[in-house]
Design a protein around this motif. Sequence first.
Motif, PDB file in Angstrom:
ATOM      1  N   LEU A 137       1.010  -1.126   0.034  1.00 53.37           N
ATOM      2  CA  LEU A 137      -0.073  -0.112   0.051  1.00 53.37           C
ATOM      3  C   LEU A 137       0.818   1.296   0.074  1.00 53.37           C
ATOM      4  CD1 LEU A 137      -2.523  -1.202   2.712  1.00 53.37           C
ATOM      5  CD2 LEU A 137      -2.920  -1.119   0.201  1.00 53.37           C
ATOM      6  N   ALA A 138       0.305   2.326  -0.753  1.00 53.69           N
ATOM      7  CA  ALA A 138       1.207   3.421  -0.828  1.00 53.69           C
ATOM      8  C   ALA A 138       0.500   4.752  -0.288  1.00 53.69           C
ATOM      9  CB  ALA A 138       1.639   3.658  -2.288  1.00 53.69           C
ATOM     10  N   PRO A 139       0.562   5.249   0.740  1.00 54.81           N
ATOM     11  CA  PRO A 139       0.130   6.307   1.413  1.00 54.81           C
ATOM     12  C   PRO A 139       0.551   7.634   0.666  1.00 54.81           C
ATOM     13  CG  PRO A 139       1.372   5.433   3.052  1.00 54.81           C
ATOM     14  CD  PRO A 139       1.231   4.538   1.900  1.00 54.81           C
ATOM     15  N   PRO A 162       2.505 -11.308   4.441  1.00 56.46           N
ATOM     16  CA  PRO A 162       3.008  -9.728   4.985  1.00 56.46           C
ATOM     17  C   PRO A 162       2.270  -8.813   4.027  1.00 56.46           C
ATOM     18  CG  PRO A 162       4.848 -11.361   4.511  1.00 56.46           C
ATOM     19  CD  PRO A 162       3.699 -12.001   3.947  1.00 56.46           C
ATOM     20  N   ALA A 163       2.193  -7.659   4.717  1.00 58.73           N
ATOM     21  CA  ALA A 163       1.708  -6.232   4.036  1.00 58.73           C
ATOM     22  C   ALA A 163       2.769  -5.434   4.228  1.00 58.73           C
ATOM     23  CB  ALA A 163       0.390  -6.015   4.491  1.00 58.73           C
ATOM     24  N   VAL A 164       2.977  -4.477   3.250  1.00 57.76           N
ATOM     25  CA  VAL A 164       3.991  -3.277   3.401  1.00 57.76           C
ATOM     26  C   VAL A 164       3.294  -2.023   3.174  1.00 57.76           C
ATOM     27  CG1 VAL A 164       5.895  -2.395   2.378  1.00 57.76           C
ATOM     28  CG2 VAL A 164       5.758  -4.769   2.553  1.00 57.76           C
ATOM     29  N   ILE A 165       3.500  -1.141   4.001  1.00 58.63           N
ATOM     30  CA  ILE A 165       3.194   0.245   3.879  1.00 58.63           C
ATOM     31  C   ILE A 165       4.372   0.779   3.112  1.00 58.63           C
ATOM     32  CG2 ILE A 165       2.671   2.504   4.890  1.00 58.63           C
ATOM     33  CD1 ILE A 165       0.412   0.419   5.040  1.00 58.63           C
ATOM     34  N   LEU A 166       4.501   1.191   1.950  1.00 55.85           N
ATOM     35  CA  LEU A 166       5.429   1.535   1.157  1.00 55.85           C
ATOM     36  C   LEU A 166       5.559   3.174   0.829  1.00 55.85           C
ATOM     37  CD1 LEU A 166       8.008   0.676  -0.144  1.00 55.85           C
ATOM     38  CD2 LEU A 166       6.981   0.578  -2.238  1.00 55.85           C
ATOM     39  N   THR A 167       6.088   3.995   1.378  1.00 57.52           N
ATOM     40  CA  THR A 167       6.083   5.547   1.589  1.00 57.52           C
ATOM     41  C   THR A 167       7.432   5.939   1.387  1.00 57.52           C
ATOM     42  OG1 THR A 167       5.065   7.254   2.622  1.00 57.52           O
ATOM     43  CG2 THR A 167       6.289   5.900   4.187  1.00 57.52           C
ATOM     44  N   ASP A 168       7.552   7.386   1.142  1.00 54.82           N
ATOM     45  CA  ASP A 168       8.796   7.860   1.136  1.00 54.82           C
ATOM     46  C   ASP A 168       9.080   8.882   1.964  1.00 54.82           C
ATOM     47  OD1 ASP A 168       7.387  10.697   0.375  1.00 54.82           O
ATOM     48  OD2 ASP A 168       6.722   9.458  -1.239  1.00 54.82           O
ATOM     49  N   GLY A 169      10.186   9.354   2.362  1.00 50.71           N
ATOM     50  CA  GLY A 169      10.833   9.971   3.348  1.00 50.71           C
ATOM     51  C   GLY A 169       9.906  11.225   3.658  1.00 50.71           C
ATOM     52  N   GLU A 242     -11.868  12.215 -16.425  1.00 52.74           N
ATOM     53  CA  GLU A 242     -12.970  12.097 -17.499  1.00 52.74           C
ATOM     54  C   GLU A 242     -12.625  12.848 -19.049  1.00 52.74           C
ATOM     55  OE1 GLU A 242     -13.214  13.722 -14.566  1.00 52.74           O
ATOM     56  OE2 GLU A 242     -14.403  12.745 -13.230  1.00 52.74           O
ATOM     57  N   ASP A 243     -12.028  13.828 -18.978  1.00 54.60           N
ATOM     58  CA  ASP A 243     -11.897  14.317 -20.438  1.00 54.60           C
ATOM     59  C   ASP A 243     -10.433  14.436 -20.621  1.00 54.60           C
ATOM     60  OD1 ASP A 243     -11.472  16.142 -18.640  1.00 54.60           O
ATOM     61  OD2 ASP A 243     -12.296  17.774 -19.823  1.00 54.60           O
ATOM     62  N   ALA A 244      -9.548  13.680 -19.872  1.00 51.13           N
ATOM     63  CA  ALA A 244      -8.228  13.911 -19.842  1.00 51.13           C
ATOM     64  C   ALA A 244      -7.568  13.486 -21.320  1.00 51.13           C
ATOM     65  CB  ALA A 244      -7.442  13.229 -18.769  1.00 51.13           C
ATOM     66  N   GLU A 245      -6.705  14.421 -21.780  1.00 47.02           N
ATOM     67  CA  GLU A 245      -5.948  13.972 -23.011  1.00 47.02           C
ATOM     68  C   GLU A 245      -4.394  13.431 -22.466  1.00 47.02           C
ATOM     69  OE1 GLU A 245      -5.818  17.794 -25.150  1.00 47.02           O
ATOM     70  OE2 GLU A 245      -7.944  17.374 -25.858  1.00 47.02           O
ATOM     71  N   VAL A 246      -3.763  13.889 -21.437  1.00 41.17           N
ATOM     72  CA  VAL A 246      -2.744  13.486 -21.003  1.00 41.17           C
ATOM     73  C   VAL A 246      -2.746  12.863 -19.520  1.00 41.17           C
ATOM     74  CG1 VAL A 246      -1.853  15.576 -20.639  1.00 41.17           C
ATOM     75  CG2 VAL A 246      -0.262  13.970 -20.351  1.00 41.17           C
ATOM     76  N   LEU A 247      -2.333  11.758 -19.314  1.00 43.49           N
ATOM     77  CA  LEU A 247      -2.590  11.268 -18.031  1.00 43.49           C
ATOM     78  C   LEU A 247      -1.165  11.061 -17.205  1.00 43.49           C
ATOM     79  CD1 LEU A 247      -4.721   9.688 -16.214  1.00 43.49           C
ATOM     80  CD2 LEU A 247      -3.960   7.275 -17.017  1.00 43.49           C
ATOM     81  N   LEU A 248      -1.156  11.782 -16.241  1.00 45.71           N
ATOM     82  CA  LEU A 248      -0.307  11.633 -15.317  1.00 45.71           C
ATOM     83  C   LEU A 248      -0.111  10.703 -14.207  1.00 45.71           C
ATOM     84  CD1 LEU A 248       0.509  15.599 -14.554  1.00 45.71           C
ATOM     85  CD2 LEU A 248       1.237  14.119 -16.567  1.00 45.71           C
ATOM     86  N   VAL A 249       0.692   9.680 -14.049  1.00 46.85           N
ATOM     87  CA  VAL A 249       0.772   8.643 -13.171  1.00 46.85           C
ATOM     88  C   VAL A 249       1.880   8.623 -12.039  1.00 46.85           C
ATOM     89  CG1 VAL A 249       0.819   6.218 -12.677  1.00 46.85           C
ATOM     90  CG2 VAL A 249      -0.082   7.193 -14.939  1.00 46.85           C
ATOM     91  N   GLY A 250       1.455   8.710 -10.808  1.00 41.62           N
ATOM     92  CA  GLY A 250       2.401   8.849  -9.665  1.00 41.62           C
ATOM     93  C   GLY A 250       1.844   8.189  -8.381  1.00 41.62           C
ATOM     94  N   TYR A 251       2.692   8.017  -7.351  1.00 42.27           N
ATOM     95  CA  TYR A 251       2.214   7.504  -6.108  1.00 42.27           C
ATOM     96  C   TYR A 251       2.992   8.372  -5.065  1.00 42.27           C
ATOM     97  CZ  TYR A 251       6.445   4.620  -5.584  1.00 42.27           C
ATOM     98  OH  TYR A 251       7.681   4.090  -5.624  1.00 42.27           O
ATOM     99  N   GLY A 252       2.589   8.324  -3.663  1.00 44.86           N
ATOM    100  CA  GLY A 252       3.398   8.942  -2.648  1.00 44.86           C
ATOM    101  C   GLY A 252       3.491  10.422  -2.780  1.00 44.86           C
ATOM    102  N   ILE A 253       4.402  11.166  -2.275  1.00 47.34           N
ATOM    103  CA  ILE A 253       4.577  12.339  -2.326  1.00 47.34           C
ATOM    104  C   ILE A 253       4.409  12.980  -3.859  1.00 47.34           C
ATOM    105  CG2 ILE A 253       6.993  12.515  -2.515  1.00 47.34           C
ATOM    106  CD1 ILE A 253       4.644  14.934  -0.602  1.00 47.34           C
ATOM    107  N   VAL A 254       4.897  12.252  -5.112  1.00 46.39           N
ATOM    108  CA  VAL A 254       4.757  12.335  -6.370  1.00 46.39           C
ATOM    109  C   VAL A 254       3.413  12.899  -6.401  1.00 46.39           C
ATOM    110  CG1 VAL A 254       5.281  11.985  -8.818  1.00 46.39           C
ATOM    111  CG2 VAL A 254       6.897  11.423  -6.890  1.00 46.39           C
ATOM    112  N   SER A 255       2.398  12.069  -6.198  1.00 44.80           N
ATOM    113  CA  SER A 255       1.037  12.081  -6.589  1.00 44.80           C
ATOM    114  C   SER A 255       0.515  13.467  -6.122  1.00 44.80           C
ATOM    115  CB  SER A 255       0.151  10.869  -6.046  1.00 44.80           C
ATOM    116  OG  SER A 255       0.341  11.020  -4.669  1.00 44.80           O
TER     117      SER A 255
END
Length: 350
Positions: A137-139, A162-169, A242-255
């Motif tokens: 999981l990525a909070p 095992p379940a992992v909380i994967l986060t950045d500093g 809904e109407d996006a022409e470009v899709l940005l993908v990221g998780y954690g602080i990047v999102s």
Amino acid sequence: MRQLCKGNVAVVKAAILAGCRAYYGYPITPASEIAEAAALYFPQVGGTFIQAESEVAAINMVYGAAAAGVRVMSGSSGPGLSLMQEGMSYLAGSELPCVIVDVMRGGPGLGNIAPEQSDYFAMVKGGGHGNYRNIVLAPASVQEMAEHTMLAFDLADKYRNPAVILTDGFVGQMMEPLELEDNEIQPPDKPWAVKGTPETRANLLSSIYLETDELEEHQRRMEAKYMRAQEAEPRCELCHTEDAEVLLVGYGIVSRVLLSTVEALRKEGVKAGLFRPITLWPYPSKALVETASKVQKVLVVELSNGQMVEDVRLALNGKVPVEFYGRVGGNVPSVTELQQQVLTRMALAV
């Protein structure tokens, strides 16, 4: 109860509310506050905190507590997680539930103590040996550090894994308002656990199968379990798609930076959207395919040389162009920087 809380502390408070009563770990920047908070709070609820002599010792203590049916956790970063990999493989092979928090730092090797997203492969692909998976999981906020931790305990018990909380500093170290409900969760009964009673004394939890057919049967059963998780547990968040022409993908602080980028781009007339995976495994591939079906381009942004981008490309299978932009060493791209990346790439595509 509303409070100002650091992300690393939020996971400990949530773990206790989730019924976790044992923490074994070793301090390491930028995850040290997890051990510090565990040392403070676990004894207050009759729980156990032990600072082990190493991460190797800590993960094997986790194994013992999990085998006894206790909700148990540990936390570390980069080099510490590397030392835990064998134990995580043993836990998965013995089908023992636990929660492990990885507050990522720069690497490889000692790297530095600045935030990165460099452990994606190690956690999502299973850095230990053998055929196993971690639930990951990525909070992206302090609130999610708490909520995802509680969810991680439930998923770990549900799939005995095992379940992992994967986060950045950044997320681990930042302070934000946190809402916690003061109602403790009762962990489920675990009849398979070894508890020293006559009924459970004969239970044996091991990952060794000397007969080839027995090991194959065991691994097929685990494979079926992982397939069920892949169907039932993928989670993601969509913003302005809904109407996006470009899709940005990221998780954690990047999102979080990407969401601000999407809003800034829309003010300039660029129809951008955000896809944020919440579960890195099982990855929300079906949702990504559906979301990206009408966009012209996908841009994956990570604090790494490019790891999650491989899962994005695998999911989309060439149907949509997938490009990558990454920063490393603890550098986080700014909104202006990402805006320029999108505008340049969209111009080149015309």
